[in-house]
Design a protein around this motif. Structure first.
Motif, PDB file in Angstrom:
ATOM      1  N   HIS A  69      29.119  30.193  48.265  1.00  0.00           N
ATOM      2  CA  HIS A  69      28.343  30.513  46.922  1.00  0.00           C
ATOM      3  C   HIS A  69      28.781  31.889  46.227  1.00  0.00           C
ATOM      4  O   HIS A  69      28.519  32.060  45.250  1.00  0.00           O
ATOM      5  CB  HIS A  69      26.796  30.805  47.858  1.00  0.00           C
ATOM      6  CG  HIS A  69      25.933  31.410  46.790  1.00  0.00           C
ATOM      7  ND1 HIS A  69      25.598  30.577  45.685  1.00  0.00           N
ATOM      8  CD2 HIS A  69      25.199  32.530  46.738  1.00  0.00           C
ATOM      9  CE1 HIS A  69      24.430  31.194  45.051  1.00  0.00           C
ATOM     10  NE2 HIS A  69      24.174  32.314  45.567  1.00  0.00           N
ATOM     11  N   ALA A  70      29.446  32.769  47.243  1.00  0.00           N
ATOM     12  CA  ALA A  70      30.009  34.069  46.598  1.00  0.00           C
ATOM     13  C   ALA A  70      31.148  33.656  45.390  1.00  0.00           C
ATOM     14  O   ALA A  70      31.134  34.043  44.699  1.00  0.00           O
ATOM     15  CB  ALA A  70      30.493  34.544  47.777  1.00  0.00           C
ATOM     16  N   VAL A  71      32.107  32.799  45.784  1.00  0.00           N
ATOM     17  CA  VAL A  71      33.374  32.328  45.064  1.00  0.00           C
ATOM     18  C   VAL A  71      32.513  31.821  43.987  1.00  0.00           C
ATOM     19  O   VAL A  71      33.066  31.789  42.646  1.00  0.00           O
ATOM     20  CB  VAL A  71      34.017  31.340  45.841  1.00  0.00           C
ATOM     21  CG1 VAL A  71      34.972  30.897  44.721  1.00  0.00           C
ATOM     22  CG2 VAL A  71      34.636  32.265  46.865  1.00  0.00           C
ATOM     23  N   GLN A  72      31.401  30.891  43.929  1.00  0.00           N
ATOM     24  CA  GLN A  72      30.602  30.363  42.764  1.00  0.00           C
ATOM     25  C   GLN A  72      30.124  31.302  41.912  1.00  0.00           C
ATOM     26  O   GLN A  72      30.316  31.297  40.641  1.00  0.00           O
ATOM     27  CB  GLN A  72      29.730  29.468  43.135  1.00  0.00           C
ATOM     28  CG  GLN A  72      29.993  27.874  44.069  1.00  0.00           C
ATOM     29  CD  GLN A  72      31.142  27.032  43.221  1.00  0.00           C
ATOM     30  OE1 GLN A  72      30.683  26.750  41.997  1.00  0.00           O
ATOM     31  NE2 GLN A  72      32.207  27.112  43.607  1.00  0.00           N
ATOM     32  N   ARG A  73      29.563  32.229  42.539  1.00  0.00           N
ATOM     33  CA  ARG A  73      28.958  33.377  41.512  1.00  0.00           C
ATOM     34  C   ARG A  73      29.933  34.293  41.134  1.00  0.00           C
ATOM     35  O   ARG A  73      29.835  35.091  40.046  1.00  0.00           O
ATOM     36  CB  ARG A  73      28.088  34.241  42.456  1.00  0.00           C
ATOM     37  CG  ARG A  73      26.745  33.365  43.136  1.00  0.00           C
ATOM     38  CD  ARG A  73      25.920  32.754  41.849  1.00  0.00           C
ATOM     39  NE  ARG A  73      25.101  34.060  41.185  1.00  0.00           N
ATOM     40  CZ  ARG A  73      24.690  34.021  39.831  1.00  0.00           C
ATOM     41  NH1 ARG A  73      25.090  32.972  39.052  1.00  0.00           N
ATOM     42  NH2 ARG A  73      24.129  34.995  39.297  1.00  0.00           N
ATOM     43  N   ALA A  74      31.004  34.383  41.805  1.00  0.00           N
ATOM     44  CA  ALA A  74      32.164  35.175  40.972  1.00  0.00           C
ATOM     45  C   ALA A  74      32.924  34.401  39.859  1.00  0.00           C
ATOM     46  O   ALA A  74      33.774  34.836  39.376  1.00  0.00           O
ATOM     47  CB  ALA A  74      33.087  35.560  42.171  1.00  0.00           C
ATOM     48  N   GLU A  75      32.714  33.158  39.939  1.00  0.00           N
ATOM     49  CA  GLU A  75      33.011  32.301  38.672  1.00  0.00           C
ATOM     50  C   GLU A  75      34.633  32.301  39.032  1.00  0.00           C
ATOM     51  O   GLU A  75      35.372  32.491  37.854  1.00  0.00           O
ATOM     52  CB  GLU A  75      32.623  32.722  37.340  1.00  0.00           C
ATOM     53  CG  GLU A  75      31.220  32.623  37.264  1.00  0.00           C
ATOM     54  CD  GLU A  75      30.540  33.343  35.749  1.00  0.00           C
ATOM     55  OE1 GLU A  75      31.409  33.716  35.068  1.00  0.00           O
ATOM     56  OE2 GLU A  75      29.381  33.111  35.636  1.00  0.00           O
ATOM     57  N   VAL A  76      35.251  32.291  39.960  1.00  0.00           N
ATOM     58  CA  VAL A  76      36.533  32.269  40.180  1.00  0.00           C
ATOM     59  C   VAL A  76      37.244  31.124  39.579  1.00  0.00           C
ATOM     60  O   VAL A  76      36.762  29.991  39.912  1.00  0.00           O
ATOM     61  CB  VAL A  76      36.965  32.484  41.762  1.00  0.00           C
ATOM     62  CG1 VAL A  76      38.646  31.862  41.930  1.00  0.00           C
ATOM     63  CG2 VAL A  76      36.432  33.444  42.451  1.00  0.00           C
ATOM     64  N   SER A  77      38.152  31.463  38.925  1.00  0.00           N
ATOM     65  CA  SER A  77      39.078  30.155  38.138  1.00  0.00           C
ATOM     66  C   SER A  77      40.369  29.891  38.480  1.00  0.00           C
ATOM     67  O   SER A  77      40.946  30.866  39.273  1.00  0.00           O
ATOM     68  CB  SER A  77      38.869  30.228  36.513  1.00  0.00           C
ATOM     69  OG  SER A  77      37.640  30.377  36.084  1.00  0.00           O
ATOM     70  N   PRO A  78      41.003  28.799  38.484  1.00  0.00           N
ATOM     71  CA  PRO A  78      42.500  28.719  38.761  1.00  0.00           C
ATOM     72  C   PRO A  78      43.344  29.834  38.099  1.00  0.00           C
ATOM     73  O   PRO A  78      43.105  30.189  36.825  1.00  0.00           O
ATOM     74  CB  PRO A  78      42.721  27.318  38.074  1.00  0.00           C
ATOM     75  CG  PRO A  78      41.532  26.613  38.300  1.00  0.00           C
ATOM     76  CD  PRO A  78      40.885  27.487  37.887  1.00  0.00           C
ATOM     77  N   GLY A  79      44.026  30.583  38.788  1.00  0.00           N
ATOM     78  CA  GLY A  79      44.938  31.544  38.053  1.00  0.00           C
ATOM     79  C   GLY A  79      44.549  32.812  38.593  1.00  0.00           C
ATOM     80  O   GLY A  79      45.073  33.952  38.336  1.00  0.00           O
TER      81      GLY A  79
END
Length: 346
Positions: free
Chosen positions: A152-162
């Protein structure tokens, strides 16, 4: 049945309690595994408090359906299930939009109502997620919080490739934030922790760089690894105010005109200060609980072996040994990941 009951700070008792009965929309689960979370330890050390006392602790669990209420339709006796610890109403505006973690009428298992440190638990039908045969109960248990909170944290951080991502605190949740950041394609994943055992685990889970603040200049290394741009995302999982301030600094580039996203996951019990320029053109998010739909996503990924979280389980104990598990977490003399409790041996 046997259950581990909280009776106040530093008072956890394994005792006999009545087996729960099920309402029309509830399911009785024969628990096969539960796991110890930092929030359970926080209750016992007085850092935070559950909503009621006494209460059966635990919110991570998996097992087999033992009985169903008369209106239950989606699960049957004998089904393998993982528990989503949020008891939501299913009808309020957030629930209707899929955000059960923001339910106006919600309760949390192991905080408001009796939890998973027991042989059986009664939960609403909507609080269950099917657990395929290939996923062990212990893995299904940790998926319901430690794994899902990092996701959930990674989703909320909106982590993208790169992206460049820094995770502060490589404990149970932080390790999985590292894993999920790597899984979605972050180019640089940096883990920060005071415990070298945890940093070694973070490297195994995909961290490209591991930093210990006792010997490393964390902020200079972050800038060096990102060519001065700083991190696109910083995820704080330890609950330390110092680490939270470090996470805010980690997204602030050298020229002061760009910044990324800070996601606060660890429970902050001290005030922190955020300057206007700290998050200029960036954002600061305080995340709560994961969504039921996210737990379903995780189970699918576990089933297809797209990820493997089994190394997170470092210790297995019986329910009668639960105080030993708490002491193990508190002592920290060795790497302690998730401590899984065999609830069938009560």
């Amino acid at each position: 049945m046997r259950a581990a009951r909280y009776h106040g700070e530093d008072d956890l008792r394994v005792e006999d309690v009545p087996e729960p009965t099920v309402a029309a929309d509830e399911v009785l689960v024969d628990l096969r595994a539960a796991s110890l979370c930092g929030s359970d330890v926080n209750y016992l050390t007085g850092k935070t408090d559950p909503a009621t006392d006494p209460i059966t602790l635990g919110h991570e669990g998996a097992g087999v359906v033992e009985a169903v209420g008369e209106s239950v339709e989606s699960v049957s006796v004998g089904d393998r299930v993982a528990i989503h610890y949020i008891r939501s109403c299913g009808t309020c505006r957030p629930c209707s939009s899929g955000h059960d973690n923001q339910c106006r009428n919600r309760e949390s298992i192991g905080h408001h109502v009796d939890g998973t440190f027991a042989e059986y638990i009664a939960v609403p039908e909507r609080a269950l997620v099917a657990l395929p045969d290939g996923i062990p109960f212990g893995v299904g248990s940790i998926a319901g919080c430690a794994v899902a909170t990092g996701y959930h944290a990674v989703q909320r951080a909106e982590v993208s490739p790169g992206d460049a991502v820094v995770v502060f605190g490589a404990g149970g949740v932080g390790l999985h934030a590292v894993l999920w950041a790597d899984h979605v394609g972050a180019a640089t994943v940096i883990a920060v922790d005071l415990d070298d055992h945890q940093l070694e685990a973070a490297a195994e889970y995909g961290a490209d760089v591991t930093l210990n603040p006792e010997r490393d200049d964390v902020q200079e290394r972050i800038l060096a690894e990102t060519d001065g741009w700083a991190a696109d995302s910083a995820i704080e999982c330890s609950g330390s105010a110092v680490a939270m301030e470090g996470a805010i600094e980690a997204i602030d580039g050298r020229n002061g005109y760009e910044s990324g996203t800070v996601v606060s996951v660890g429970i902050q019990t001290e005030d922190i200060a955020v300057g206007f320029g700290d998050v200029r053109e960036g954002q600061l998010r305080v995340v709560g609980d994961h969504l039921r739909s996210e737990l379903q996503d995780i189970v699918r990924l576990l089933e297809t072996e797209a990820v493997d979280v089994s190394p997170s389980i470092t210790h297995e104990i019986t329910l009668e040994e639960i105080q030993d598990g708490v002491d193990l977490v508190l002592e920290g003399d060795e790497r302690v990941g998730r401590v899984v409790i065999d609830t069938t041996s009560a």
